[in-house]
Design a protein around this motif. Sequence first.
Motif, PDB file in Angstrom:
ATOM      1  N   TYR A  79       0.825  -1.216   0.000  1.00 14.62           N
ATOM      2  CA  TYR A  79       0.000   0.000   0.000  1.00 14.62           C
ATOM      3  C   TYR A  79       0.858   1.264   0.000  1.00 14.62           C
ATOM      4  CZ  TYR A  79      -4.133  -2.838   1.033  1.00 14.62           C
ATOM      5  OH  TYR A  79      -5.168  -3.760   0.969  1.00 14.62           O
ATOM      6  N   ILE A  80       1.798   1.339   0.932  1.00 13.00           N
ATOM      7  CA  ILE A  80       2.560   2.578   1.100  1.00 13.00           C
ATOM      8  C   ILE A  80       4.065   2.334   1.086  1.00 13.00           C
ATOM      9  CG2 ILE A  80       0.742   3.819   2.330  1.00 13.00           C
ATOM     10  CD1 ILE A  80       2.036   2.982   4.962  1.00 13.00           C
ATOM     11  N   GLY A  81       4.502   1.229   0.515  1.00 15.10           N
ATOM     12  CA  GLY A  81       5.930   0.949   0.416  1.00 15.10           C
ATOM     13  C   GLY A  81       6.600   1.799  -0.652  1.00 15.10           C
ATOM     14  N   LYS A  82       7.855   1.468  -0.970  1.00 16.40           N
ATOM     15  CA  LYS A  82       8.607   2.235  -1.956  1.00 16.40           C
ATOM     16  C   LYS A  82       7.934   2.224  -3.319  1.00 16.40           C
ATOM     17  CE  LYS A  82      13.006   2.006  -1.623  1.00 16.40           C
ATOM     18  NZ  LYS A  82      14.431   1.577  -1.664  1.00 16.40           N
ATOM     19  N   ALA A  83       7.299   1.118  -3.668  1.00 13.01           N
ATOM     20  CA  ALA A  83       6.560   1.033  -4.940  1.00 13.01           C
ATOM     21  C   ALA A  83       5.169   0.477  -4.664  1.00 13.01           C
ATOM     22  CB  ALA A  83       7.313   0.145  -5.932  1.00 13.01           C
ATOM     23  N   GLY A  84       4.508   1.055  -3.652  1.00 15.94           N
ATOM     24  CA  GLY A  84       3.183   0.593  -3.277  1.00 15.94           C
ATOM     25  C   GLY A  84       2.088   1.200  -4.135  1.00 15.94           C
ATOM     26  N   ALA A  85       0.863   0.805  -3.832  1.00 12.06           N
ATOM     27  CA  ALA A  85      -0.266   1.272  -4.626  1.00 12.06           C
ATOM     28  C   ALA A  85      -0.441   2.783  -4.549  1.00 12.06           C
ATOM     29  CB  ALA A  85      -1.544   0.572  -4.157  1.00 12.06           C
ATOM     30  N   LEU A  86      -0.150   3.355  -3.369  1.00  9.54           N
ATOM     31  CA  LEU A  86      -0.320   4.800  -3.189  1.00  9.54           C
ATOM     32  C   LEU A  86       0.963   5.588  -3.402  1.00  9.54           C
ATOM     33  CD1 LEU A  86      -2.604   4.776   0.000  1.00  9.54           C
ATOM     34  CD2 LEU A  86      -3.293   5.123  -2.378  1.00  9.54           C
ATOM     35  N   THR A  87       2.062   4.885  -3.627  1.00 10.45           N
ATOM     36  CA  THR A  87       3.359   5.571  -3.781  1.00 10.45           C
ATOM     37  C   THR A  87       4.110   5.100  -5.007  1.00 10.45           C
ATOM     38  OG1 THR A  87       4.367   3.908  -2.318  1.00 10.45           O
ATOM     39  CG2 THR A  87       3.588   5.956  -1.302  1.00 10.45           C
ATOM     40  N   PHE A  88       3.401   4.534  -5.994  1.00 10.38           N
ATOM     41  CA  PHE A  88       4.082   3.991  -7.171  1.00 10.38           C
ATOM     42  C   PHE A  88       4.741   5.122  -7.950  1.00 10.38           C
ATOM     43  CE2 PHE A  88       4.524   1.964 -11.328  1.00 10.38           C
ATOM     44  CZ  PHE A  88       5.018   0.727 -10.947  1.00 10.38           C
ATOM     45  N   PRO A  89       6.017   4.976  -8.316  1.00 11.55           N
ATOM     46  CA  PRO A  89       6.737   6.057  -9.012  1.00 11.55           C
ATOM     47  C   PRO A  89       6.053   6.442 -10.333  1.00 11.55           C
ATOM     48  CG  PRO A  89       8.256   4.353  -8.259  1.00 11.55           C
ATOM     49  CD  PRO A  89       6.877   3.807  -8.067  1.00 11.55           C
ATOM     50  N   GLY A  90       5.955   7.729 -10.554  1.00  9.38           N
ATOM     51  CA  GLY A  90       5.416   8.223 -11.820  1.00  9.38           C
ATOM     52  C   GLY A  90       3.910   8.312 -11.886  1.00  9.38           C
ATOM     53  N   VAL A  91       3.220   7.962 -10.799  1.00  9.85           N
ATOM     54  CA  VAL A  91       1.755   7.990 -10.797  1.00  9.85           C
ATOM     55  C   VAL A  91       1.279   9.071  -9.819  1.00  9.85           C
ATOM     56  CG1 VAL A  91      -0.355   6.694 -10.360  1.00  9.85           C
ATOM     57  CG2 VAL A  91       1.622   5.549 -11.362  1.00  9.85           C
ATOM     58  N   ASP A  92       0.494   9.998 -10.324  1.00  9.99           N
ATOM     59  CA  ASP A  92      -0.073  11.066  -9.504  1.00  9.99           C
ATOM     60  C   ASP A  92      -1.388  10.567  -8.905  1.00  9.99           C
ATOM     61  OD1 ASP A  92      -0.886  13.365  -8.313  1.00  9.99           O
ATOM     62  OD2 ASP A  92      -0.851  14.617 -10.107  1.00  9.99           O
ATOM     63  N   ILE A  93      -1.314   9.961  -7.719  1.00  7.64           N
ATOM     64  CA  ILE A  93      -2.493   9.357  -7.099  1.00  7.64           C
ATOM     65  C   ILE A  93      -3.608  10.374  -6.837  1.00  7.64           C
ATOM     66  CG2 ILE A  93      -3.355   8.164  -5.050  1.00  7.64           C
ATOM     67  CD1 ILE A  93      -1.847   6.363  -6.932  1.00  7.64           C
ATOM     68  N   PRO A  94      -3.322  11.580  -6.316  1.00 11.41           N
ATOM     69  CA  PRO A  94      -4.413  12.552  -6.141  1.00 11.41           C
ATOM     70  C   PRO A  94      -5.133  12.877  -7.451  1.00 11.41           C
ATOM     71  CG  PRO A  94      -2.508  13.231  -4.872  1.00 11.41           C
ATOM     72  CD  PRO A  94      -2.071  12.078  -5.717  1.00 11.41           C
ATOM     73  N   ARG A  95      -4.390  12.959  -8.545  1.00 10.39           N
ATOM     74  CA  ARG A  95      -5.014  13.230  -9.842  1.00 10.39           C
ATOM     75  C   ARG A  95      -5.882  12.053 -10.278  1.00 10.39           C
ATOM     76  NH1 ARG A  95      -4.107  16.486 -14.388  1.00 10.39           N
ATOM     77  NH2 ARG A  95      -5.850  16.070 -15.813  1.00 10.39           N
ATOM     78  N   VAL A  96      -5.410  10.847 -10.018  1.00 10.82           N
ATOM     79  CA  VAL A  96      -6.190   9.655 -10.364  1.00 10.82           C
ATOM     80  C   VAL A  96      -7.497   9.623  -9.583  1.00 10.82           C
ATOM     81  CG1 VAL A  96      -6.234   7.137 -10.257  1.00 10.82           C
ATOM     82  CG2 VAL A  96      -4.170   8.304 -11.047  1.00 10.82           C
ATOM     83  N   LEU A  97      -7.428   9.944  -8.280  1.00  4.50           N
ATOM     84  CA  LEU A  97      -8.643   9.970  -7.456  1.00  4.50           C
ATOM     85  C   LEU A  97      -9.602  11.058  -7.931  1.00  4.50           C
ATOM     86  CD1 LEU A  97      -7.107   9.464  -3.885  1.00  4.50           C
ATOM     87  CD2 LEU A  97      -8.152   7.748  -5.373  1.00  4.50           C
ATOM     88  N   LEU A  98      -9.064  12.216  -8.310  1.00  4.23           N
ATOM     89  CA  LEU A  98      -9.903  13.294  -8.824  1.00  4.23           C
ATOM     90  C   LEU A  98     -10.567  12.878 -10.132  1.00  4.23           C
ATOM     91  CD1 LEU A  98     -10.942  16.207  -8.768  1.00  4.23           C
ATOM     92  CD2 LEU A  98      -8.818  16.905  -9.910  1.00  4.23           C
ATOM     93  N   ASN A  99      -9.800  12.239 -11.005  1.00  8.58           N
ATOM     94  CA  ASN A  99     -10.369  11.744 -12.262  1.00  8.58           C
ATOM     95  C   ASN A  99     -11.500  10.758 -12.010  1.00  8.58           C
ATOM     96  OD1 ASN A  99      -8.589  13.255 -13.787  1.00  8.58           O
ATOM     97  ND2 ASN A  99      -7.161  11.579 -14.126  1.00  8.58           N
ATOM     98  N   THR A 100     -11.315   9.906 -11.020  1.00  9.05           N
ATOM     99  CA  THR A 100     -12.333   8.903 -10.702  1.00  9.05           C
ATOM    100  C   THR A 100     -13.623   9.572 -10.232  1.00  9.05           C
ATOM    101  OG1 THR A 100     -10.580   7.360 -10.044  1.00  9.05           O
ATOM    102  CG2 THR A 100     -12.814   6.826  -9.364  1.00  9.05           C
TER     103      THR A 100
END
Length: 321
Positions: A79-100
Amino acid sequence: MARTTHKGAAHGRDIESVRQESVKKRQRKDGIAAIPWLMPTLILIAAVVVYPTVLLIYSSFRKFNKIGFDQGWAGWDNYIGKAGALTFPGVDIPRVLLNTVLWVVVVVIVTVIISLILAQFLNKPFRGRKAVRLFVILPWACSVVMTATVFRYGLDPEFGLFNRFLVDTGILDAAYAFTKNPTSAFWVAVFVAIYVSLPFTTYTILAGLQSVPGDVLEAAKVDGASRIQTYWKIVFPMLRPAVATSALINIINVFNSLPILQILVDSPGYHSAHTTTTLIFQFKADLGPGVSSALSVINFLFCLVIIAIYLSTVKPTKEAA
């Protein structure tokens, strides 16, 4: 005299308590008798819904190698590791949530508004009404993949028919690559989602309109109510169950709608147009089973939050006054 009244009241309470206990016993007996008839459905729900959900949550806390073998407990790293679902490199999670949120809210609200207008129109008698009703239901009868593909190639800047029509009618000065830009491609997907959601919503609301008693409308007309007053004060409250049901089903369907976004938005460099659903499939090879499961759990919880907000705001089970 007072003692007699007191005894009579006590006797009445005893009778009422006995009656309530009898009712409870009968309800328990009926519930036990219904279990064998419900068992096939319960087994199906357990196999199709409960077991996959539990396995998904379990997998989200496990560590897997590149070929999918379980290597033990991973904790919250998925979930929140170095390459977790919420911290995956190159992915803007807040933008993804806003898009959703935009994807679900805009599609559902616009669909319900247009469907209310269409249902009101289709409920009126006019020549060719059956043909119009058939035309309205066509997007629902067609494959979603086919519809999205038609729009994708129809909006192609070089040979797309839709682009050519927009240019020939003067709406555009030159052909525009709608699906070549992540922002415009996202809004094209929103338009297509509304287009394919209209038939179900319109027919659900139309069924609700046809259940409105004619004598109630006639009484409102006799009382001097205008058409607008009749609709908002009488008809629309009676449509509450139909609107609530269609909106709730649309929220679930739109939230999990993958083909439209995959076909129209799924291109290299389109990370800014992702939703939580498309992100799972876009990065499934890079994320691995554990992180993909974690992102799926987040996606599931996010869907539940949106539905909970809708239910608490609209209160579809509350009777209209």
